[in-house]
Design an enzyme around this catalytic site. Sequence first.
Site, PDB file in Angstrom:
ATOM      1  N   THR A   1      93.989   5.052  -3.581  1.00 46.76           N
ATOM      2  CA  THR A   1      93.623   6.445  -3.626  1.00 46.76           C
ATOM      3  C   THR A   1      94.660   7.151  -2.804  1.00 46.76           C
ATOM      4  O   THR A   1      95.465   6.503  -2.154  1.00 46.76           O
ATOM      5  CB  THR A   1      92.206   6.535  -3.022  1.00 46.76           C
TER       6      THR A   1
ATOM      7  N   THR B   1      91.959   9.970  -6.812  1.00 50.22           N
ATOM      8  CA  THR B   1      92.031   8.531  -7.066  1.00 50.22           C
ATOM      9  C   THR B   1      91.900   8.163  -8.529  1.00 50.22           C
ATOM     10  O   THR B   1      91.328   8.906  -9.330  1.00 50.22           O
ATOM     11  CB  THR B   1      90.917   7.804  -6.273  1.00 50.22           C
TER      12      THR B   1
ATOM     13  N   ASN C   1      90.697   5.050  -8.641  1.00 53.20           N
ATOM     14  CA  ASN C   1      89.942   3.955  -8.038  1.00 53.20           C
ATOM     15  C   ASN C   1      90.934   2.891  -7.579  1.00 53.20           C
ATOM     16  O   ASN C   1      91.686   3.136  -6.655  1.00 53.20           O
ATOM     17  CB  ASN C   1      88.844   3.403  -8.941  1.00 53.20           C
TER      18      ASN C   1
END
Length: 601
Positions: free
Chosen positions: A405, A423, A425
């Site tokens: 992120t 982000t 992820n």
Amino acid sequence: MLHHRLLTGFAAALFVSPVHANVLQEQAQRFHPIESGGGMVAAQEARAAAVGAEILRRGGNAVDAAVATSFALAVTLPQAGNLGGGGFLVLWLPRSGRISTCRAAARSTPPAEAIALGRGEAVALNFRETAPLAARADLFLNPDGSVNRERALRSLLSAGVPGTVAGLTQVQARYGCLPLRVVMHPAITLAQQGFPVGAELSASLKAAAPLLKADPTSARQFYRPDGSTYGPGDIFRQPQLAASLRCIADAGADCFYRGRLARQLAVLMARGGGLITAADLAAYRAPWARPLQTSFRGHVVLTMPPPSGGGATLLQLLKVLEPFDLASTGLNSAATIHTMVEAMNLAYRDRNRLLGDPDQVSMPLDRLLSDPYAVEQRRRIHPDRHRSAAELEAEPSPALEGTNTTHLSVVDRDGGLVATTTTLNTAYGNGITVPGAGFLLNNEMDDFTAKPGAPNAYGLRQGEQNAIAPGRRPLSSMTPTLVFRADGSPLLATGSPGGSRIITTVLQVLLNRLVHGLNLAAAVAAPRIHSQLWPDQISTEQGISPDTVRLLEHRGHRLQLAPAMGSANSVEVRYGTGAWSRTLGVADPRRLDSAAVAESP
Ligand code: DON
């Protein structure tokens, strides 16, 4: 001169209160922030930070710079910067200031969620991904009931409906000063003309080859035609991404949610068995949100509300820790780490059990952030014995009432602040690039609870509150945070990547700065620790002394040396007499390519 300042600092530090000591001790510290007489941008990649500083020089405010840097990060930091992901943003802007080209925002009516603070206004923006309408709670379960980690992290099903383009264009239109085209121009140029790859990106692409080469479009986008990795100094061009950015600059978010990019994404999903449809994209909204607020040691802290579990957990921790005299027990001593860890475990227990998307589940947020609850939690902390995760797990929480992120912080020359974390992820998201559009998709669906109690990518064992449901946003740990002085004047902006470690990273930056008397650079550099209930252990960075480790083991803790945690790129406003005079910026030294770039000397 330096000698003189040192003496003054040492002499004065003997007599002053902790808040003043923060300032007076600064010349005696081992790390120093970058300083500017104008604004400042701190981000995880230097070219993108420089783009933001250039936008400030052209008369943009903190929002223009944050949006310009975010779009640039989608080009220069493809492992985390994104068009296909989501994020959160918290801002504070003064009602009037010196940025003369920026009158529109000051005139228009604020969103209902905005709050007045000091001589300005603060608001949060939620551009977290949503679950597609066809998603169901058992999406990642195998027929035998186990979790299919591959599907949760590396398939088209792992992608939530992206929020970044909606979020960035919306905040820029409402609070920015410059036209969107001007703000996006540098990102388009970086994608079109390319940029020399740095050592960190080259290494990251090499490490991500198994993920990215599994997708033919990603393989073409991120590697040379012969499949080799770009080395440091090689020029990396992304013409399809440039065209996508140009489409957004010209047509706004419509290009992404209803236009060309929406069609390309929907075709990929339909052909590959993904769930996101044209209807999902057209229905996506990035709602404004009222920031969560608490006072801490004479400061006002504003942060992101749910579906960030970060802000609520951070404020719970600050409230529980406030009365402990951590300055006396000392930075990273066994006693201080023990107190922090016990508080962290209690707070993560509540996070994982109780928090979720406020649009779909109810949660006892007022209770969790109340004074009586902080007192109750404090009583649960034994001064010199670790309470195991199993022991804590057996206790009830309040009943329900009905790596990779990136974080950037900006301050402008009016003291306007933006903290935003975004982000895909995990690094490069699900590794799948949208054909023809040149951007990667997130795997944010893994932040949901695939199965109660089963750990996700960050080892978080979450509950039913965060189950997958149509249109729901997965609970996050991202914690963009602003701090103000008691009079409401801006002090600092911070935040970090790091999955579940984000919350404890932000906590430690704040404690180091506001309690332990470190300047911002030292506060960011200091070794970090982390605990999140499960696994029942303290992760430590290098730099915690073996003596301290032994003392903690005596209290019943298990410790594990961990890789560096987080990347807390932060900015601060320093006041002279009367008005603020300088801004400070810190790039977290944990990442090679990060930078704080000043608008002016
Ligand atoms: O929203 C969250 O909590 C995670 N998706 C953040 C992921 C992350 O920070 C990975 N970075 N190192």
